[in-house]
Design a protein around this motif. Structure first.
Motif, mmCIF file in Angstrom:
data_model
loop_
_atom_site.group_PDB
_atom_site.id
_atom_site.type_symbol
_atom_site.label_atom_id
_atom_site.label_comp_id
_atom_site.label_asym_id
_atom_site.label_seq_id
_atom_site.Cartn_x
_atom_site.Cartn_y
_atom_site.Cartn_z
ATOM 1 N N GLN A 227 7.457 -51.595 17.169
ATOM 2 C CA GLN A 227 7.564 -51.307 18.593
ATOM 3 C C GLN A 227 8.780 -51.976 19.222
ATOM 4 O O GLN A 227 9.459 -51.387 20.049
ATOM 5 C CB GLN A 227 6.281 -51.760 19.317
ATOM 6 C CG GLN A 227 6.216 -51.356 20.781
ATOM 7 C CD GLN A 227 6.277 -49.841 20.978
ATOM 8 O OE1 GLN A 227 5.807 -49.092 20.121
ATOM 9 N NE2 GLN A 227 6.874 -49.394 22.073
ATOM 10 N N ARG A 228 9.051 -53.221 18.809
ATOM 11 C CA ARG A 228 10.187 -53.931 19.393
ATOM 12 C C ARG A 228 11.500 -53.212 19.118
ATOM 13 O O ARG A 228 12.330 -53.038 20.008
ATOM 14 C CB ARG A 228 10.245 -55.354 18.832
ATOM 15 C CG ARG A 228 11.334 -56.217 19.457
ATOM 16 C CD ARG A 228 11.358 -57.588 18.829
ATOM 17 N NE ARG A 228 12.449 -58.393 19.332
ATOM 18 C CZ ARG A 228 12.831 -59.546 18.807
ATOM 19 N NH1 ARG A 228 12.186 -60.035 17.768
ATOM 20 N NH2 ARG A 228 13.842 -60.225 19.306
ATOM 21 N N THR A 294 24.097 -43.992 12.827
ATOM 22 C CA THR A 294 24.501 -45.295 12.306
ATOM 23 C C THR A 294 23.341 -46.000 11.636
ATOM 24 O O THR A 294 23.478 -46.565 10.559
ATOM 25 C CB THR A 294 25.057 -46.171 13.445
ATOM 26 O OG1 THR A 294 26.122 -45.472 14.093
ATOM 27 C CG2 THR A 294 25.554 -47.500 12.918
ATOM 28 N N HIS A 295 22.181 -45.992 12.286
ATOM 29 C CA HIS A 295 21.004 -46.655 11.743
ATOM 30 C C HIS A 295 19.942 -45.620 11.390
ATOM 31 O O HIS A 295 19.612 -44.763 12.207
ATOM 32 C CB HIS A 295 20.405 -47.638 12.751
ATOM 33 C CG HIS A 295 21.157 -48.925 12.847
ATOM 34 N ND1 HIS A 295 21.012 -49.945 11.942
ATOM 35 C CD2 HIS A 295 22.065 -49.356 13.748
ATOM 36 C CE1 HIS A 295 21.799 -50.947 12.283
ATOM 37 N NE2 HIS A 295 22.443 -50.611 13.366
ATOM 38 N N PRO A 296 19.394 -45.682 10.190
ATOM 39 C CA PRO A 296 18.276 -44.780 9.851
ATOM 40 C C PRO A 296 17.106 -44.921 10.816
ATOM 41 O O PRO A 296 16.332 -43.975 11.003
ATOM 42 C CB PRO A 296 17.880 -45.246 8.439
ATOM 43 C CG PRO A 296 19.109 -45.888 7.892
ATOM 44 C CD PRO A 296 19.783 -46.537 9.060
ATOM 45 N N ILE A 297 16.968 -46.090 11.431
ATOM 46 C CA ILE A 297 15.879 -46.303 12.389
ATOM 47 C C ILE A 297 15.970 -45.314 13.548
ATOM 48 O O ILE A 297 14.954 -44.873 14.084
ATOM 49 C CB ILE A 297 15.917 -47.754 12.922
ATOM 50 C CG1 ILE A 297 15.475 -48.712 11.812
ATOM 51 C CG2 ILE A 297 15.040 -47.944 14.153
ATOM 52 C CD1 ILE A 297 15.578 -50.162 12.176
ATOM 53 N N TYR A 298 17.191 -44.968 13.929
ATOM 54 C CA TYR A 298 17.371 -44.040 15.041
ATOM 55 C C TYR A 298 16.651 -42.717 14.790
ATOM 56 O O TYR A 298 16.155 -42.077 15.716
ATOM 57 C CB TYR A 298 18.860 -43.754 15.259
ATOM 58 C CG TYR A 298 19.648 -44.889 15.868
ATOM 59 C CD1 TYR A 298 19.125 -46.170 15.981
ATOM 60 C CD2 TYR A 298 20.944 -44.679 16.331
ATOM 61 C CE1 TYR A 298 19.856 -47.202 16.531
ATOM 62 C CE2 TYR A 298 21.688 -45.711 16.891
ATOM 63 C CZ TYR A 298 21.133 -46.972 16.981
ATOM 64 O OH TYR A 298 21.860 -47.995 17.519
ATOM 65 N N ARG A 299 16.624 -42.307 13.505
ATOM 66 C CA ARG A 299 16.056 -40.989 13.173
ATOM 67 C C ARG A 299 14.585 -40.914 13.573
ATOM 68 O O ARG A 299 14.158 -39.952 14.207
ATOM 69 C CB ARG A 299 16.240 -40.735 11.678
ATOM 70 C CG ARG A 299 15.768 -39.382 11.202
ATOM 71 C CD ARG A 299 16.378 -39.019 9.849
ATOM 72 N NE ARG A 299 17.769 -38.611 9.996
ATOM 73 C CZ ARG A 299 18.822 -39.309 9.557
ATOM 74 N NH1 ARG A 299 18.642 -40.453 8.938
ATOM 75 N NH2 ARG A 299 20.058 -38.874 9.736
ATOM 76 N N GLU A 300 13.828 -41.941 13.221
ATOM 77 C CA GLU A 300 12.407 -41.908 13.549
ATOM 78 C C GLU A 300 12.181 -42.009 15.056
ATOM 79 O O GLU A 300 11.337 -41.300 15.614
ATOM 80 C CB GLU A 300 11.668 -43.056 12.852
ATOM 81 C CG GLU A 300 10.174 -43.048 13.117
ATOM 82 C CD GLU A 300 9.436 -44.165 12.417
ATOM 83 O OE1 GLU A 300 8.336 -44.515 12.885
ATOM 84 O OE2 GLU A 300 9.948 -44.682 11.413
ATOM 85 N N VAL A 301 12.946 -42.863 15.728
ATOM 86 C CA VAL A 301 12.770 -43.035 17.172
ATOM 87 C C VAL A 301 13.081 -41.737 17.910
ATOM 88 O O VAL A 301 12.339 -41.313 18.809
ATOM 89 C CB VAL A 301 13.665 -44.172 17.693
ATOM 90 C CG1 VAL A 301 13.584 -44.275 19.223
ATOM 91 C CG2 VAL A 301 13.257 -45.508 17.066
#
Length: 869
Positions: A227-228, A294-301
């Motif tokens: 979440q953070r 840039t960040h794979p994290i962006y994809r899920e968000v």
């Protein structure tokens, strides 16, 4: 401080320099700037400096001198900068101690008045500034202040690389982390320490990251964004303009996309801005420029924020764009099939097969299997079966793969087809189920039916490769040499030549193996970009083994690491397991037992997970040997009920290492030597002479030099390269109790990189010299041991345990030695320390004896060696 030790050392060195006014750390959010300056402040206080910290949060941009409020008088006047300066200066100068170390976290958030005050304090020499800055948020005033000062050093803090990420995870989780897990966490975090911490913490709490029964941490499910981090990324996305959000949405759903396809959505200027703001990144792929998040994290968000209808519309538009190109580009077929499936449409069989071929080209075997499963039964062909069989083999499903290959053989209508299927099937039998004899028989059966000369040569080369694996390397090498031809298909030619490298190294022609291995690894890499072929890292595994046989452990380590990194990233399972083993074996030979243990564990976990019996047995043996030396509990970790017993003789005899060292560390030296001698006989019968020499060297280490010295001398003549010569010399020195030969061997082994073996040779020489009362030379040998073992991760072997510890220098002797090492005479030292010249000379005489040296010019190198430098 994992991955940040060099930066911390640089900062502390700047603090000691009189004309340096500070250090500024540049880096993005979450890379560890605050943690670094916090540790620096702690170290500075320990050195006697006063330290004050300022946390400049964004609120302070609007409050004049708000960050300095704790050291300002109650009624200060911000309109009078000079008075403010004098007030702060008086506070700083209250205690007569070294200048104040002022740590300013997020320096970019300071207001103009605070920047003026900082400038005044720096000009007056009252402070040593340590600041952290996010480059993208640096104000003009801060830039001007820093750019005008050459006395302020700059350190740019980058993200962690994959190796540093692995070390951080191992320390944080207190255990070995599977290589693929390291890759996934590094990829998801992009080396950002904050992201890595949050992702790891979340994965552990959700039981997605678990410790397996073999004490290996393994990621068993896809990562989810905590979440953070979700909130951090969401804020960045919300700040984007509509065109930027359209680009982000498309990239999140469809993955890497040509910049040319993005320009109609957002013009070049906006794409450049997005790259500058680190929202996207670009890289060249052939003649195209590809953009991705840039960040794979962006994809899920981002995908979480889209409704099903929005996502469907974006994907449909992307599909229409790709279909308008007419599937001219081979990679488009995979994307078109994926998009059709995502939007609920059916894909044509021909397109599915092309997509599977492209996925295979990228070694994405999971995708190959899932795509080919979509083919209707009537559309299954010989080509699709070959593709599926190979994908199953590469994924560790050997029995299923063999069944597919046998069915494919029944479909064959020509010699060319039979040979193609046979080569695939026999490689599965040899390297997968580890039964090369079965592969040789199958190969011979087809050879009797094939009449085309070129195809017969291909089968002979294939047989030669299997003969090397089956323990007949000289016959195998001859078969490959006699049949390898210039026009042969790259797939079999490179396979045969790669096994030639292994065969040459096995029989002792290590120099030729290294030269051929270097050429073939380049050729294999080039070929893998043109035709469907084994992963090129397999060639690096062979080259790494050749370097080990020759005696260049530095290159062996570098080659294995390069191959492992690429194989892990591209999900090449078998090369990953073998290259982890190669790295482990290299570290074992170097004497870095703890590091070797880590890599053996990674290799074993991957081998077990994918039914790789051959490498599993070798890795398990290595792991047991390491744990025995580290005095850690060990057990047989290979599940015999699930693993196929290897019948291959690759690195013959080396599976005995683990049990031998378990016996040795328990005190059963005779039993350990007997086991190693039997294993060496097995290696000799299999013509793996470099393995035989390795095993006989272990016998020497365990006190059996006289038993093997004659055979070691023969092997020293058979095997070329410095490692064979140094091992031969070691056996001779041990058997004849000759300290000069032992010290010569120690020096050679140190140059090779086998520092633990070198230390044991020097220790043996020291023991002999001590018994003969050769005090000066024995002291030198003892100091050599101390210097070498400093690089061996505190290993304690039988060869070191009987050695007398070197006498430490007293504080006075150390002080005199350091002064003398700078060229001072005895009289100058005496005047400096208020001693008599005779006292200084007496101290120096004792220093010479303890360091094992005979002159002043040897003091400096001996002191550096004592410090492990």
């Amino acid at each position: 401080m994992t991955g940040r030790v060099n930066e911390l050392s640089r900062m502390l060195s700047h603090l000691a320099r009189r004309h340096t006014d500070g250090v500024v750390i540049y880096g993005g959010e979450g890379v560890g700037k605050t943690r670094l300056v916090k540790e620096f402040a702690h170290q500075a206080v320990r050195q006697g400096y006063r330290c004050d910290r300022i946390y400049a949060n964004p609120l302070y941009r609007t409050i004049p001198l708000g960050a300095f409020s704790h050291i300002l008088p109650v009624n200060f006047d911000p309109a009078n900068p000079l008075a403010v300066f004098h007030s702060v200066a008086a506070t700083i100068q209250e205690k007569r101690r070294p200048r104040l170390v002022l740590v300013v976290d997020d320096l970019h958030n300071l207001d103009s008045a605070s920047i003026i005050l900082l400038t005044q304090l720096l000009d007056a020499g009252f402070i040593f500034l340590v600041g952290t800055i996010r480059p993208s948020q640096t104000s003009l005033e801060v830039r001007r202040m820093l750019d005008s000062r050459e006395s302020i050093s700059r350190i740019y803090l980058s993200a962690l690389d994959q190796e540093a990420t692995a070390e951080v995870l191992s320390r944080a989780l207190a255990g070995v982390v599977d290589g693929r897990t390291v890759f996934e966490l590094h990829k998801a975090s992009n080396g950002n320490m904050l992201f890595l911490h949050e992702l790891t913490d979340q994965a552990v709490s959700e039981r997605k990251l678990i410790r397996e029964r073999d004490d290996i941490w393994h990621l068993r499910a896809a990562l989810t964004v905590p979440q953070r981090l979700h909130e951090l990324v969401a804020r960045r996305i919300e700040d984007a303009c509509p065109e930027q959000r359209d680009v982000l949405n498309l990239l999140a759903l469809s993955g890497p996309t040509s910049v040319k396809d993005l320009e109609p959505i957002a013009g070049p200027a906006i794409l450049i801005q997005m790259e500058d703001e680190r929202l996207i990144e670009t890289q060249s792929s052939g003649r195209r420029l590809i953009a991705d998040l840039t960040h794979p994290i962006y994809r899920e968000v981002i995908t979480r924020r889209l409704s099903e209808l929005q996502a469907r519309e974006i994907l449909q538009n992307r599909l229409s764009t790709l279909e308008s190109y007419g599937s001219r580009r081979s990679e488009d077929s995979l994307m078109i099939v994926s998009l059709k499936l995502a939007t609920g449409q059916q894909a044509e069989p021909e397109l599915i097969f092309r997509a599977a071929e492209f996925a295979r080209f990228g070694h994405d075997y999971e995708r190959v299997i899932s795509l080919l499963a979509l083919l209707p039964p009537g559309e299954v062909s010989l080509k699709s079966q070959l593709l599926l069989g190979e994908a199953l083999y590469e994924s560790g499903e050997f029995q299923k793969a063999d069944a597919i290959f046998l069915d494919a053989l029944d479909r064959c209508r020509s010699d060319e087809e039979r040979v193609a299927v046979t080569i695939e099937r026999t490689q599965c039998l040899s390297w997968g189920t580890a039964v090369p004899d079965r592969g040789i028989r199958s190969n011979c059966e087809i050879l009797q039916k094939v009449t085309v000369p070129e195809l017969r040569r291909s089968l002979r080369v294939n047989e030669g490769a299997m003969r090397i694996l089956a323990g007949e390397p000289r016959l195998g090498l001859q078969l490959i040499r006699d049949n390898l031809s210039a026009g042969m298909h790259d797939r079999i030619a490179l396979y045969g030549t790669g096994l030639t490298v292994i065969g040459l190294a096995a029989v002792g022609a290590s120099e030729e193996a290294v030269q051929l291995g270097k050429k073939i690894s380049v050729r294999h890499k080039e070929a893998s970009q043109k035709v469907v072929i084994q992963h090129f890292s397999a060639a690096l595994s062979a080259l790494s083994l050749a370097y080990m046989a020759y005696g260049d452990l530095k290159e062996a380590r570098s080659t294995a690491t390069e191959g492992y990194t690429r194989a892990i990233a591209e999900k090449a399972v078998q090369p990953s397991a073998w290259l982890a083993f190669d790295r482990a074996r290299c570290e074992w030979l170097a004497g870095r037992t703890r590091t070797a243990s880590l890599w053996f564990a990674r290799s074993l976990f991957m081998a077990k997970s994918n039914n790789l019996a051959l490498v599993a047995g070798l890795a398990e043996s290595g792991l047991r040997a390491c744990k025995a030396l580290l005095n850690e509990p060990s057990h047989n970790t290979v599940d015999s009920e699930k693993s196929v017993q290897s019948q291959a003789l690759f690195l013959a005899g080396e599976t005995a290492l683990g049990e031998a060292w378990v016996l040795a560390t328990a005190g059963s030296m005779r039993a350990a030597r007997s086991l190693l001698l039997d294993a060496a006989c097995q290696a000799r019968s299999a013509e793996f002479f470099t393995s035989e020499m390795l095993l006989l060297t272990e016998v020497v280490r365990l006190g059996g030099a006289e038993q093997v010295v004659d055979r070691m001398a023969q092997l020293g003549d058979v095997c070329d390269g410095p490692f064979a010569h140094a091992r031969k010399e070691l056996a001779m020195g041990m058997a004849k109790a000759d300290p000069e030969v032992l010290l010569s061997s120690s020096a050679s082994l140190e140059n090779i990189g086998a520092k633990l073996l070198a230390a044991e040779a020097a220790a043996a020489a020291a023991r002999i010299l001590q018994r003969r009362n050769k005090v000066d030379v024995s002291a030198y040998a003892v100091q050599t041991v101390a210097r070498l073992t400093a690089h061996c991760e505190y290993a304690a072997t039988p060869g070191l345990s009987l050695l007398d510890s070197p006498q430490p220098l007293t504080d006075r002797e150390l002080e005199i030695a350091y002064i003398a090492s700078r060229g001072s005479s005895s009289r100058e030292i005496a005047e400096t320390l208020a001693l008599s010249v005779r006292t200084v000379d007496n101290h120096l005489h004792r220093v010479y004896g303890k360091l094992g040296i005979t002159s002043r010019r040897q003091i400096a190198p001996a002191l550096r060696a004592m410090d492990g430098l």
